[in-house]
Write a protein that holds these residues in place. Structure first.
Motif, short mmCIF file in Angstrom:
data_model
loop_
_atom_site.label_atom_id
_atom_site.label_comp_id
_atom_site.label_asym_id
_atom_site.label_seq_id
_atom_site.Cartn_x
_atom_site.Cartn_y
_atom_site.Cartn_z
N ALA A 52 0.83 -1.21 0.00
CA ALA A 52 0.00 0.00 0.00
C ALA A 52 0.86 1.25 0.00
O ALA A 52 0.58 2.22 -0.73
N ASN A 53 1.92 1.25 0.79
CA ASN A 53 2.83 2.40 0.80
C ASN A 53 3.49 2.59 -0.55
O ASN A 53 3.62 3.71 -1.04
N ALA A 54 3.94 1.50 -1.16
CA ALA A 54 4.59 1.58 -2.46
C ALA A 54 3.65 2.15 -3.52
O ALA A 54 4.04 2.99 -4.34
N VAL A 55 2.40 1.72 -3.50
CA VAL A 55 1.43 2.17 -4.48
C VAL A 55 0.97 3.60 -4.19
O VAL A 55 0.82 4.42 -5.10
N ARG A 56 0.77 3.91 -2.93
CA ARG A 56 0.25 5.23 -2.55
C ARG A 56 1.28 6.35 -2.73
O ARG A 56 0.93 7.45 -3.14
N HIS A 57 2.53 6.07 -2.45
CA HIS A 57 3.53 7.15 -2.40
C HIS A 57 4.42 7.25 -3.62
O HIS A 57 5.35 8.05 -3.62
N THR A 58 4.18 6.44 -4.63
CA THR A 58 4.97 6.53 -5.86
C THR A 58 4.03 6.49 -7.07
O THR A 58 2.86 6.14 -6.94
N LYS A 59 4.57 6.84 -8.21
CA LYS A 59 3.76 6.85 -9.43
C LYS A 59 4.06 5.68 -10.36
O LYS A 59 3.31 5.40 -11.26
N GLY A 60 5.16 5.00 -10.14
CA GLY A 60 5.58 3.93 -11.05
C GLY A 60 5.14 2.56 -10.58
O GLY A 60 4.37 2.42 -9.63
N ASP A 81 10.66 5.12 -5.98
CA ASP A 81 11.14 6.30 -5.27
C ASP A 81 12.37 5.94 -4.45
O ASP A 81 12.27 5.14 -3.51
N PRO A 82 13.54 6.50 -4.76
CA PRO A 82 14.75 6.12 -4.01
C PRO A 82 14.84 6.76 -2.62
O PRO A 82 15.70 6.38 -1.84
N ALA A 83 13.95 7.69 -2.30
CA ALA A 83 13.99 8.35 -1.00
C ALA A 83 13.59 7.38 0.10
O ALA A 83 12.72 6.54 -0.09
N PRO A 84 14.21 7.51 1.27
CA PRO A 84 13.85 6.61 2.38
C PRO A 84 12.41 6.86 2.82
O PRO A 84 11.88 7.97 2.67
N PRO A 85 11.79 5.84 3.39
CA PRO A 85 10.43 6.05 3.92
C PRO A 85 10.49 6.93 5.15
O PRO A 85 11.51 6.99 5.84
N ASP A 86 9.39 7.62 5.43
CA ASP A 86 9.31 8.41 6.65
C ASP A 86 9.38 7.47 7.85
O ASP A 86 8.79 6.38 7.83
#
Length: 137
Positions: A52-60, A81-86
């Motif tokens: 869910a995090n991968a789908v929600r916070h990225t576009k690819g 998204d290469p940025a670290p998760p919060d």
């Protein structure tokens, strides 16, 4: 009885909220077929939060990765998204702030034996893998 031989599965998923359900059901099937039914409920929760995090916070696109080795189940979600998760907030803090979101990684932290993230490229795309482990021993 779980197998002693290591194995790994990877499921490529589109950026679509339905991917969470597909990932959960696929994981349930994998674990059942490998005799790890005792881990299914917690593993499904963890995979659902990670995907869910991968789908929600990225576009690819994203991917679910599941690996078994030496009595440890590792579940990971790769995204573009290469940025670290919060960093996850404690449950009490998110409730005090009245947050509707942001509890996913707190659940992952609370329900897994170990979790983390690492930069990871896949098919030429930069991104990251957020993972967690369940010890079956």
């Amino acid at each position: 009885m779980p197998e002693n031989e290591p194995w790994e599965y990877s499921l490529s998923i589109p950026n679509d909220p339905r991917a969470v359900t597909v990932s959960r059901r696929t994981l349930r099937l994998i674990l059942t077929m490998h005799g790890l039914i005792g881990l299914v409920d917690v593993a499904e929760l963890l995979a659902a939060e990670l995907v869910a995090n991968a789908v929600r916070h990225t576009k690819g696109p994203a991917a679910l990765r599941v690996r078994w080795a030496a009595g440890v189940l590792r579940i990971g979600a790769w995204d573009t998204d290469p940025a670290p998760p919060d960093a996850p907030l404690p449950f009490e803090r998110s409730a005090d702030l009245g947050l509707e979101d942001g509890r996913g990684l707190a659940l992952v932290r609370a329900c897994s034996d170990l979790w983390g993230w690492q930069p990871l490229s896949r098919d030429g795309s930069r991104g990251k893998l957020v993972w967690c482990e369940l010890d079956a021993v």
